[in-house]
Scaffold this motif. Structure first.
Motif, mmCIF file in Angstrom:
data_model
loop_
_atom_site.group_PDB
_atom_site.id
_atom_site.type_symbol
_atom_site.label_atom_id
_atom_site.label_comp_id
_atom_site.label_asym_id
_atom_site.label_seq_id
_atom_site.Cartn_x
_atom_site.Cartn_y
_atom_site.Cartn_z
ATOM 1 N N VAL A 165 0.836 -1.205 0.000
ATOM 2 C CA VAL A 165 0.000 0.000 0.000
ATOM 3 C C VAL A 165 0.867 1.249 0.000
ATOM 4 N N GLU A 166 1.951 1.178 0.743
ATOM 5 C CA GLU A 166 2.837 2.337 0.891
ATOM 6 C C GLU A 166 4.220 1.868 1.301
ATOM 7 N N GLY A 167 5.269 2.561 0.846
ATOM 8 C CA GLY A 167 6.621 2.275 1.281
ATOM 9 C C GLY A 167 7.336 1.247 0.426
ATOM 10 N N THR A 181 -1.951 -4.108 7.267
ATOM 11 C CA THR A 181 -2.902 -3.033 7.601
ATOM 12 C C THR A 181 -3.690 -3.370 8.861
ATOM 13 N N LYS A 196 2.722 4.613 11.292
ATOM 14 C CA LYS A 196 2.930 5.012 9.901
ATOM 15 C C LYS A 196 4.352 4.713 9.459
ATOM 16 N N VAL A 197 4.553 4.795 8.145
ATOM 17 C CA VAL A 197 5.879 4.555 7.574
ATOM 18 C C VAL A 197 6.870 5.561 8.141
ATOM 19 N N GLY A 217 7.246 -0.006 5.317
ATOM 20 C CA GLY A 217 6.206 -0.324 4.349
ATOM 21 C C GLY A 217 4.946 -0.842 5.006
#
Length: 506
Positions: A165-167, A181, A196-197, A217
């Protein structure tokens, strides 16, 4: 045979009430069996897809568990209560195991895995009061996670379905982690702050190991309805600390061949009669008052320190993806035979055994369901048998007349069995249609459960039916066989009827 079928159909039509009663029992029984087994099949498919695609591969290899324990990728389950938390041991002679995998036909990809269980926290220490003081916090809300680490260069090639999703992924040799998540949601609910990242967190194991990690991530499970426990991925160097994969763990503690039992042979009087012994100890306090370093008293601890270091080459599992996943059981047998021949203390497992913490629950549900179905089937077939016995009594004159005009016992037997098979076949077909209608309506509703414990028990959050041809064929065969068996006694009663008995009854 054609005439017998026509006569059987006519008889079923003439005895409508009994035909309807028996057909209803068979119809609903078949529908329930098909729907129940289709639901269990859906659970198994969901678990299989999750674990094959994300953790276990098609085959997993681990050390053979000690007596009273089982090993899967989620830990060691033990019936031996020793007060210690058992850890998954490292595979000894790993190179030999890998060579055997390379030589095995049908193995497409291989990798290695380390797993452990950890809890996340922020700050300089783990604050357990956050769990104790929050009454709204359930067990599955606490950010306890499975920590997985795979071999660099092969693990993500074997399991490419992770949805970032992110990172980014953790850098080789670092203390970086990527989190599920669901871990983030549990973290926020527990500590009332977001994860959070870029955040630095503490990771702690039940064994008391605490390490610092950096979140680089965030990912989603490949299956959004996954029953798998929330996960964290990291590099092997970090995971080995929590898995307690030290050099010392690679050695077995062996007792000496002989032990000096001279003290054990002494009597209580021998031990405590000599007052001079204790007087000498009381007088000589130079050891306690000396300036000698306690390290000197303990001796050289360098070997101990080295043995307590993490073993950079230690792995708990070898994983394999196959050219044909459906040959997993065959290859498991071949591998275990080869391991035994080589004298290796390892075993190969299919995905179900490698994830037994989950699949075992589903198997338990399946066993209970099938037990209930067997009880239901016995009751239904007893009712059918009693109904047919009553039918035979009512048809005494009919049977006697057939015998009087030359019908042999074989003809009467075929007639009754034909009626049973025809009625069961038509009722089973109707039951299949009813089951498919109900399953189609249910599947169209896309019912999802969010409770994590229920998801673990039911193998996923999406409630679904997955009927297969084998389920339908097996159900029909069992229904027809059961119907024929339940008609054996009524048919035997019918064959005892003679024309004379029929006339006397008239």
């Amino acid at each position: 045979m054609k005439e017998i079928i026509k006569l059987a159909l006519r008889n079923l039509k003439e005895h409508k009430s009994k035909t309807i009663i028996i057909s209803m029992f068979i119809l609903f029984g078949v529908a329930i069996v098909i729907m129940g087994n289709s639901f269990l099949e859906s659970i198994n498919r969901g678990l299989e897809k999750d674990f094959r695609a994300n953790v276990t591969g098609d085959i997993a290899i681990s050390t053979i568990p000690a007596k009273g324990t089982t090993i899967d990728v989620f830990g060691v389950n033990s019936t031996n209560f020793t007060g210690e938390i058992p850890q998954i041991p490292a595979i000894n002679e790993l190179e030999k195991v890998e060579n055997i995998l390379k030589e095995t036909k049908g193995v497409k990809k291989t990798s290695k895995l380390i797993s452990a269980q950890v809890i996340l926290a922020k700050g300089t220490e783990i604050d357990l009061s956050a769990f104790m003081d929050n009454d709204d916090l359930g067990l599955m809300d606490i950010p306890i996670s499975m920590l997985f680490a795979g071999e660099d260069g092969t693990f993500w090639d074997m399991f490419p379905d992770l949805k970032m999703v992110e990172g980014t992924f953790p850098a080789p040799g670092s203390n970086e982690i990527i989190v599920d998540t669901r871990v983030m949601a549990g973290f926020e609910k527990t500590y009332k702050e977001t994860l959070k990242v870029g955040d630095t967190v503490l990771l702690a194991s039940m064994g008391g190991v605490i390490r610092e990690g950096k979140v680089v991530g965030i990912f989603k499970p490949a299956n959004e309805y996954s029953a798998m426990f929330q996960s964290i991925y990291c590099e092997p160097v970090l995971a080995r600390s929590f898995a307690e994969l030290t050099y010392a763990s690679s050695f077995d503690q062996v007792l000496p061949d002989s032990v000096d039992l001279s003290i054990a042979d002494m009597s209580e009087d021998d031990l405590f009669a000599d007052d001079d012994l204790f007087g000498a100890i009381e007088e000589d306090t130079s050891v306690l008052g000396s300036s000698e370093d306690f390290d000197n008293i303990l001796g050289d601890t360098s070997l101990r320190d080295e043995l307590n270091k993490t073993d950079d080459g230690a792995w708990q599992f070898c994983l394999a993806k196959l050219d044909n996943p459906y040959l997993d059981k065959k290859l498991v047998r071949e591998l275990n035979k080869r391991f035994a021949e080589e004298g290796l203390n390892v075993r190969a497992m299919d995905w179900k055994l490698a994830a037994y913490s989950y699949s075992g629950t589903v198997e338990g549900i399946g066993f209970i369901f099938n037990l209930l179905i067997i009880i239901l089937a016995i009751v239904v077939f007893i009712i059918i048998m009693n109904t047919m016995v009553v039918s035979v009594i009512e048809r005494t004159s009919e049977i006697g007349t057939m015998r009087a005009i030359g019908a042999e016992k074989k003809f009467v037997k075929r007639l009754f069995y034909s009626e049973a098979v025809i009625l069961t076949s038509i009722s089973s077909l109707a039951g299949i249609i009813l089951a498919f209608i109900c399953m189609a309506i249910f599947n169209a509703c896309n019912i999802v459960i969010t409770n994590e414990i229920a998801k673990m028990i039911l193998g996923g959050g999406l409630l679904h039916f997955s009927p297969t041809a084998s389920i339908i064929i097996t159900t029909i065969v069992i229904a027809i066989a059961g119907s024929v068996i339940s008609n054996m006694y009524p048919v035997k009663s019918a064959l005892r009827i003679t024309p004379l008995k029929a006339l006397s009854k008239e």
